[in-house]
Design an enzyme around this catalytic site. Structure first.
Site, PDB file in Angstrom:
ATOM      1  CB  ALA A  19      77.352 -12.149  72.946  1.00 50.17           C
ATOM      2  NE  ARG A  21      73.123  -8.888  64.296  1.00 52.74           N
ATOM      3  CZ  ARG A  21      73.337  -8.202  63.184  1.00 52.74           C
ATOM      4  NH1 ARG A  21      73.291  -6.880  63.212  1.00 52.74           N
ATOM      5  NH2 ARG A  21      73.587  -8.808  62.043  1.00 52.74           N
ATOM      6  CE1 TYR A 180      64.475 -17.033  64.142  1.00 53.48           C
ATOM      7  CE2 TYR A 180      62.096 -17.168  64.479  1.00 53.48           C
ATOM      8  CZ  TYR A 180      63.351 -16.827  64.944  1.00 53.48           C
ATOM      9  OH  TYR A 180      63.497 -16.297  66.195  1.00 53.48           O
TER      10      TYR A 180
END
Length: 275
Positions: A19, A21, A180
């Site tokens: 949390a 950035r 990813y």
């Protein structure tokens, strides 16, 4: 008839990983959960300031500490904890710290993700350590948070909600993003299986699968033809906002989302339907 209002959030304790950035998904999730009355525990990795993007440096950003300041400025309650979600001991320490501070946990939002890097290449060219980093943070980290905090929710006996942040990449499976995509597809499988295991304890487990969200993660294509091409593939012809992901998280944690579990919900402006 009264307009719909989300209930069941005030006075609850929410964990939001990844949390820190300034332009992100995790920050608005934490802030909006706090605005709704949750006591929020925010985690970040304690990344060094030389890795901050230019706008964070210019703003004097301090990662999760800045988000805590933002929450406290409007009267909310928040706690910053540096934690590596890929390390089981640190995840257990995060649970212990949360219980010591707030004595309960209700919602877990697994948002922490590995930064884009050397994994964005074909499989045959991918460095093994780049693969391992993505899987460790995205999939192992989500697993460990689900395991440790899920057991606590079972033991506490008051139910709860786990929301895992996946991606439409885990469904579309595009080339050159295989680490990813594999990690995000794995999160969807983890979500579906765990939901069936813990539903008897009134614990809900869902995943949100964002499309392209206007955050620091896509700065590499900002202002380029690739940005326009990406936007053109979205039915609504725009990138999403972190707040829009936050609103979906809040619904899934609320009383109004009480019959949602085991779902991997696309939140992508109509991107996936065009594939």
């Amino acid at each position: 008839m009264q307009p719909l209002q989300l209930t069941g959030l005030e006075g609850k304790v929410a964990i939001v990983t990844g949390a820190g950035r300034m332009r992100s998904i995790g920050r608005p999730i934490a802030v909006e959960m706090a605005r709704a009355g949750c006591m929020v525990v925010l985690t970040g990795t304690g990344r060094p300031q030389d890795q901050y993007p230019d706008d964070e440096k210019a703003a004097g950003w301090r990662d999760i500490d800045s988000v805590v300041d933002e929450v406290r400025a409007f009267g909310g309650t928040a706690l910053a904890v540096v934690s590596d979600v890929g390390d089981e001991a640190e995840v257990r320490a995060l649970l212990a710290r949360t219980l010591a501070e707030y004595a309960r946990v209700d919602f877990i939002v697994n948002n922490a993700g590995a930064a884009r890097g050397r994994d964005r290449v074909p499989v045959v060219d991918m460095p093994v350590d780049a693969w391992d980093t993505v899987i460790r943070v995205n999939l192992r980290g989500t697993f460990l948070m689900c395991k440790v905090f899920g057991q606590h929710l079972i033991d506490a006996g008051h139910g709860g909600s786990i929301v895992n942040i996946s991606s439409i990449a885990g469904k579309l499976l595009p080339p050159n993003t295989t680490a990813y995509s594999a990690s995000k597809a794995g999160i969807q499988a983890l979500t579906a299986g765990m939901a069936q295991e813990v539903g008897q304890y009134k614990i809900r487990v869902n995943a949100i699968c964002p499309g392209l969200v206007d955050t620091v993660r896509i700065d590499d294509i900002r202002g380029t033809p690739a940005w326009d091409q990406a936007t053109a593939r979205i039915a609504l012809r725009r990138m999403g906002a972190g707040e829009e992901i936050a609103h979906a998280v809040m619904f899934l944690c609320s009383d109004q989302g009480a019959w949602f579990t085991g779902q991997s919900i696309n939140l992508d402006g109509g991107h996936a339907v065009q594939h």
